[in-house]
Write a protein that holds these residues in place. Structure first.
Motif, PDB file in Angstrom:
ATOM      1  N   TRP A   3       0.823  -1.205   0.000  1.00 54.76           N
ATOM      2  CA  TRP A   3       0.000   0.000   0.000  1.00 54.76           C
ATOM      3  C   TRP A   3       0.862   1.262   0.000  1.00 54.76           C
ATOM      4  O   TRP A   3       0.573   2.225  -0.720  1.00 54.76           O
ATOM      5  N   ALA A   4       1.934   1.245   0.807  1.00 57.59           N
ATOM      6  CA  ALA A   4       2.786   2.429   0.911  1.00 57.59           C
ATOM      7  C   ALA A   4       3.415   2.769  -0.439  1.00 57.59           C
ATOM      8  O   ALA A   4       3.487   3.943  -0.831  1.00 57.59           O
ATOM      9  N   ASN A   5       3.864   1.749  -1.160  1.00 59.16           N
ATOM     10  CA  ASN A   5       4.474   1.968  -2.481  1.00 59.16           C
ATOM     11  C   ASN A   5       3.443   2.459  -3.486  1.00 59.16           C
ATOM     12  O   ASN A   5       3.716   3.360  -4.299  1.00 59.16           O
ATOM     13  N   ALA A   6       2.238   1.850  -3.443  1.00 58.10           N
ATOM     14  CA  ALA A   6       1.174   2.250  -4.368  1.00 58.10           C
ATOM     15  C   ALA A   6       0.768   3.707  -4.133  1.00 58.10           C
ATOM     16  O   ALA A   6       0.565   4.470  -5.081  1.00 58.10           O
ATOM     17  N   LEU A   7       0.679   4.087  -2.858  1.00 59.43           N
ATOM     18  CA  LEU A   7       0.284   5.459  -2.519  1.00 59.43           C
ATOM     19  C   LEU A   7       1.356   6.453  -2.964  1.00 59.43           C
ATOM     20  O   LEU A   7       1.043   7.526  -3.506  1.00 59.43           O
ATOM     21  N   LYS A   8       2.630   6.091  -2.771  1.00 62.54           N
ATOM     22  CA  LYS A   8       3.720   6.982  -3.175  1.00 62.54           C
ATOM     23  C   LYS A   8       3.728   7.177  -4.688  1.00 62.54           C
ATOM     24  O   LYS A   8       3.895   8.293  -5.185  1.00 62.54           O
ATOM     25  N   ASP A   9       3.529   6.089  -5.436  1.00 58.66           N
ATOM     26  CA  ASP A   9       3.474   6.173  -6.896  1.00 58.66           C
ATOM     27  C   ASP A   9       2.287   7.033  -7.347  1.00 58.66           C
ATOM     28  O   ASP A   9       2.392   7.807  -8.301  1.00 58.66           O
ATOM     29  N   TYR A  10       1.166   6.873  -6.650  1.00 59.87           N
ATOM     30  CA  TYR A  10      -0.044   7.642  -6.983  1.00 59.87           C
ATOM     31  C   TYR A  10       0.192   9.135  -6.750  1.00 59.87           C
ATOM     32  O   TYR A  10      -0.208   9.980  -7.557  1.00 59.87           O
ATOM     33  N   GLN A  11       0.863   9.467  -5.654  1.00 60.46           N
ATOM     34  CA  GLN A  11       1.162  10.865  -5.340  1.00 60.46           C
ATOM     35  C   GLN A  11       2.064  11.493  -6.404  1.00 60.46           C
ATOM     36  O   GLN A  11       1.867  12.642  -6.802  1.00 60.46           O
ATOM     37  N   LEU A  12       3.043  10.719  -6.883  1.00 65.75           N
ATOM     38  CA  LEU A  12       3.911  11.205  -7.947  1.00 65.75           C
ATOM     39  C   LEU A  12       3.136  11.426  -9.239  1.00 65.75           C
ATOM     40  O   LEU A  12       3.353  12.404  -9.962  1.00 65.75           O
ATOM     41  N   ILE A  25      -3.129  16.967  -3.563  1.00 62.73           N
ATOM     42  CA  ILE A  25      -2.477  15.661  -3.411  1.00 62.73           C
ATOM     43  C   ILE A  25      -2.688  15.134  -1.996  1.00 62.73           C
ATOM     44  O   ILE A  25      -2.969  13.951  -1.786  1.00 62.73           O
ATOM     45  N   SER A  26      -2.576  16.023  -1.022  1.00 65.30           N
ATOM     46  CA  SER A  26      -2.789  15.633   0.380  1.00 65.30           C
ATOM     47  C   SER A  26      -4.219  15.134   0.605  1.00 65.30           C
ATOM     48  O   SER A  26      -4.434  14.148   1.311  1.00 65.30           O
ATOM     49  N   ASN A  27      -5.194  15.810  -0.010  1.00 66.18           N
ATOM     50  CA  ASN A  27      -6.597  15.405   0.141  1.00 66.18           C
ATOM     51  C   ASN A  27      -6.853  14.039  -0.474  1.00 66.18           C
ATOM     52  O   ASN A  27      -7.523  13.186   0.118  1.00 66.18           O
ATOM     53  N   TYR A  28      -6.339  13.814  -1.673  1.00 69.35           N
ATOM     54  CA  TYR A  28      -6.508  12.515  -2.328  1.00 69.35           C
ATOM     55  C   TYR A  28      -5.819  11.405  -1.531  1.00 69.35           C
ATOM     56  O   TYR A  28      -6.340  10.294  -1.413  1.00 69.35           O
ATOM     57  N   SER A  29      -4.638  11.707  -1.008  1.00 71.71           N
ATOM     58  CA  SER A  29      -3.892  10.721  -0.227  1.00 71.71           C
ATOM     59  C   SER A  29      -4.628  10.363   1.054  1.00 71.71           C
ATOM     60  O   SER A  29      -4.604   9.211   1.503  1.00 71.71           O
ATOM     61  N   TYR A  30      -5.281  11.350   1.649  1.00 73.08           N
ATOM     62  CA  TYR A  30      -6.008  11.136   2.909  1.00 73.08           C
ATOM     63  C   TYR A  30      -7.083  10.060   2.759  1.00 73.08           C
ATOM     64  O   TYR A  30      -7.274   9.233   3.641  1.00 73.08           O
ATOM     65  N   ASP A  31      -7.777  10.060   1.595  1.00 71.50           N
ATOM     66  CA  ASP A  31      -8.822   9.061   1.357  1.00 71.50           C
ATOM     67  C   ASP A  31      -8.235   7.655   1.320  1.00 71.50           C
ATOM     68  O   ASP A  31      -8.799   6.723   1.893  1.00 71.50           O
ATOM     69  N   VAL A  32      -7.096   7.511   0.657  1.00 68.80           N
ATOM     70  CA  VAL A  32      -6.446   6.194   0.564  1.00 68.80           C
ATOM     71  C   VAL A  32      -5.916   5.768   1.929  1.00 68.80           C
ATOM     72  O   VAL A  32      -6.025   4.599   2.324  1.00 68.80           O
ATOM     73  N   LYS A  33      -5.347   6.721   2.681  1.00 73.88           N
ATOM     74  CA  LYS A  33      -4.813   6.397   4.008  1.00 73.88           C
ATOM     75  C   LYS A  33      -5.910   5.913   4.956  1.00 73.88           C
ATOM     76  O   LYS A  33      -5.668   5.058   5.816  1.00 73.88           O
TER      77      LYS A  33
END
Length: 298
Positions: A3-12, A25-33
């Protein structure tokens, strides 16, 4: 895939391919987290590639007990974006949220302030303190140009084109637009620059930043919220307001006074006219005036 790798790739991807701001980016990441935390809390060991619709549905049902329909809808939308990315990159064949519908929500009309309330807020600023001139310039700018709070905090001195009567604003996705600025707002910004800002010890990296805190550094979004909330308390304003309230008021008052929707769209930096159209619902009397003024059989 973890999950951590997928989220990092998604943020990039969001940053480089989509050109989104750090806030977005922070808002989108928050949903996944939120989904990741749910899986960890329930000892569910499953990767983003193999997670099923059923597991995500259980997560949404759990979340639905603690948040309103609007928050649920935003969460589902955010997760759909993440899994669409995984499909796009060929990590998955399908999006597990494709058949999960968002709860139906009514369109929320923006809160607005009257001209009297805006004047009361600005008049409540203590100009005997150095930050008073700064705060007056901030509120005048929020209202006269309809800026987002991040657009205001990132505004540079080099973005001010007062002779031409415009400021250059960098909005969502680093898209730039020129917004007209009225003479009185220019005057208050000049007072702040000459009487307050010029006397600060400013680090090199903030030399071009317009609005600074006491240490000569860029103001945070949170500080702008605090300034406005404190003024609201000071005048006993019985409304929940934020910097965005000034933006809504800017658009609403322009519409009520006869401005066309397309011009408001350009000044607000809305990509779609449908976003701007929400202001048509604020004061329906405007529609009556349009018919009375422009219809050939009036």
């Amino acid at each position: 895939m973890k999950w951590a790798n997928a989220l990092k790739d998604y943020q990039l991807y969001l940053k480089i391919e989509r050109g989104l701001s750090e806030n977005s980016i922070s808002n989108y990441s928050y949903d996944v987290k939120k989904l990741i935390n749910y899986l960890e809390a329930n000892n569910i060991s499953i990767s983003p590639i193999s997670i099923s619709k059923e597991t995500i549905q259980e997560f949404i049902y759990t979340i639905a007990k603690t948040v309103n329909a609007r928050s649920q809808s935003r969460l589902i939308s955010g997760l759909k974006g993440f899994f669409n990315y995984l499909v796009f990159e060929d990590y998955r064949d399908t999006n597990p949220l494709d058949t999960i519908d968002s709860p139906k929500i009514g369109r929320k009309l923006p809160d607005t302030l009257s001209e009297t309330e805006i004047n009361q807020l600005i008049n409540a600023i203590d100009l005997s303190k150095p930050q008073g001139e700064r705060n007056r310039a901030i509120l005048e700018l929020l209202y006269s140009c309809g800026l987002r709070v991040s657009e205001l905090t990132n505004l540079k001195i080099s973005d001010l084109f007062f002779e031409e009567g415009f400021i250059k604003v960098t909005g969502k996705g680093d898209k730039q637009r020129f917004v007209p600025i009225i003479d009185s707002t220019q005057k208050y910004i000049d007072i702040y620059r000459k009487e307050v800002r010029n006397h600060k010890n400013i680090p090199n990296e903030f030399k071009d930043t317009l609005f600074l805190n006491r240490r000569g550094k860029q103001l945070t979004r949170a500080m702008i919220f605090t300034i406005i909330k404190q003024l609201a308390v000071k005048i006993n304003l019985n409304k929940t307001i934020s910097p965005h309230t000034f933006r809504h008021s800017f658009a609403t008052h322009l519409l009520e006074n006869g401005a066309d929707l397309r011009s408001i769209q350009l000044m607000l930096g809305h990509e779609s006219i449908t976003t701007t159209e929400i202001y048509m619902h604020v004061d329906k009397s405007h529609l009556k005036n349009v018919i009375k003024t422009f219809h050939p059989r009036k």
